[in-house]
Design an enzyme around this catalytic site. Structure first.
Site, PDB file in Angstrom:
ATOM      1  N   ASP A  61       0.874  -1.173   0.013  1.00 21.80           N
ATOM      2  CA  ASP A  61      -0.059  -0.152   0.158  1.00 21.80           C
ATOM      3  C   ASP A  61       0.668   1.136  -0.140  1.00 21.80           C
ATOM      4  O   ASP A  61       2.090   1.369   0.094  1.00 21.80           O
ATOM      5  CB  ASP A  61      -0.910   0.048   1.390  1.00 21.80           C
ATOM      6  N   ASP A  98      -9.861   3.415  -3.948  1.00 24.06           N
ATOM      7  CA  ASP A  98     -10.491   2.438  -3.515  1.00 24.06           C
ATOM      8  C   ASP A  98     -11.965   2.383  -3.975  1.00 24.06           C
ATOM      9  O   ASP A  98     -12.650   3.312  -4.175  1.00 24.06           O
ATOM     10  CB  ASP A  98     -10.702   2.551  -1.922  1.00 24.06           C
TER      11      ASP A  98
END
Length: 400
Positions: free
Chosen positions: A147, A202
């Protein structure tokens, strides 16, 4: 301390021109990830139960192979800097969990972050890349999702290349899934760094919305699709545009779920399930295990679809497949049922990326409606109704 000396020796011997491991994502990866349904509420029982469920429901046989633990599995680093799992959530340890998952014929994935802390505030890998990769290899990890939180001042290309090199140095083939949300245009530089890279913020389980948080937004299915414009030339076997994890079974309608799954298949995006597999209804399982849709996603030609025609009410998308076959998706973004009377012969379909083309005036293709079950061929107009927030998904084969 001995482990630390071994690690330092390993660093000295690293090839400065290390490459990612080949052969791990010749087709878009398929699996499951814990985040969409569980966020930080995870433990080893959930992972074991999910692995059991993937096998029991036939999802393993359908092609899903990775069981991926997302954020918040972390415990603390020891005095030498090596990371350990949370002892309360994962009391058996990651090696035992990996052994269990492998015993089911599946693979285990794990999560980290290029920053000092993860998005969930756990220890990230910054400054510990080679230690963490070595630890993951010792545990038997097969997949690393990496991430991009807490990374102010970092170079994305540098940070992701460092972890790629660390994984290579650790010696265990691990698929490297880059999750920096497309902010640094990874498609332009990451072909030799990661096996996939995120292309947007996202996902959120809605058709066409944007959910704004204080520091970031989450996007619906169509919002993510629209952000793929111009990116298909960067995708192919071993390096995929990742449109984020699937939200099928997470609250959208059945039509929206089928469309969502079809779009991800057509766009050659990784198929990473995000729902609670232990509790999903049979209707959701039928969508996620549809072998014909999965075959479009996993097609060995590895070509991402593009929109070749838009009549203002319906969009027509084409995906060249191996063996001179094609997939065609008719997408209804709107709120009303729309009828199509598409004339195949009126459009010459030509793809500048794959150099594939088809002239329906000269060649007749038989088509099969994957979701509806109907069949026909391109000698006649395509006469069908497309429900709102839905798709018509066809596979075309030459006749003769």
């Amino acid at each position: 301390m001995k482990r630390l000396f071994l690690l330092l020796a390993l660093l000295v011997s690293v090839n400065l021109h290390a490459q990612k491991f080949d052969g791990l994502a010749d087709a878009p990866q398929m699996g499951w990830n814990s985040w969409n349904s569980f966020a930080c509420d995870i433990n080893e029982k959930l992972i074991r139960d999910t692995a059991d469920t993937i096998v029991r429901l036939g999802l393993k046989d359908a092609g899903y192979q990775y069981v991926n633990i997302d954020d918040c599995w972390h415990g603390k680093r020891d005095k030498d800097g090596f990371i350990h799992p949370d002892p309360e959530r994962f009391p058996s340890g990651m090696k035992a969990l990996a052994d269990y998952v492998h015993g089911k014929g599946l693979k285990l994935g794990i999560y980290s972050d290029a920053g000092a802390t993860t998005c969930g505030g756990k220890p990230g890998s910054r400054g510990h890349e080679y230690q963490d990769a070595k630890t993951y290899a010792e545990w038997g990890i097969d997949y690393v999702k990496y991430d991009w939180c807490d990374t102010k001042g970092l170079s994305a290309q540098g940070a992701y290349t460092t972890m790629r090199d660390a994984i290579r140095a650790a010696g265990r083939p691990m698929l490297f899934s880059m999750c920096e949300w497309g902010e640094n245009k990874p498609w332009e530089w990451a072909k030799d760094v990661g096996h996939s890279w995120r292309t947007s913020a996202d996902i959120y389980p809605c058709w066409n919305c944007e959910l704004n948080h204080d520091a970031f937004s989450r996007l619906g299915v169509l919002r993510i699709l629209d952000r793929q414009a111009g990116l298909r030339k960067y995708a192919g076997p071993g390096h995929w545009n990742d449109m984020d994890m699937l939200e099928v079974g997470m609250g959208m309608t059945a039509d929206e779920d089928r469309a969502h799954f079809s779009i991800w298949a057509m766009m050659a995006s990784p198929l990473i399930l995000g729902n609670d597999l232990r509790k999903m209804p049979e209707s959701t399982l039928r969508i996620l295990s549809n072998k014909d849709v999965i075959a479009i996603n996993q097609d060995k030609a590895g070509i991402q679809a593009w929109k070749f025609f838009d009549d203002g009410r319906l969009e027509y998308w084409a995906k060249p497949l191996a063996n001179n076959e094609w997939a065609v998706m008719v997408l209804n973004r709107g709120e009303q049922v729309v009828s199509t009377n598409y004339d195949w012969k009126a459009h010459f379909v030509s793809d500048e990326v794959s150099k594939r083309e088809v002239d329906f005036k000269k060649a007749t293709y038989a088509w099969h409606d994957i979701w509806g079950g109907k069949s026909g061929d391109t000698s006649a107009k395509l006469d069908a109704k497309v429900a709102p927030h839905s798709v018509l998904l066809l596979r075309l084969k030459t006749k003769g």
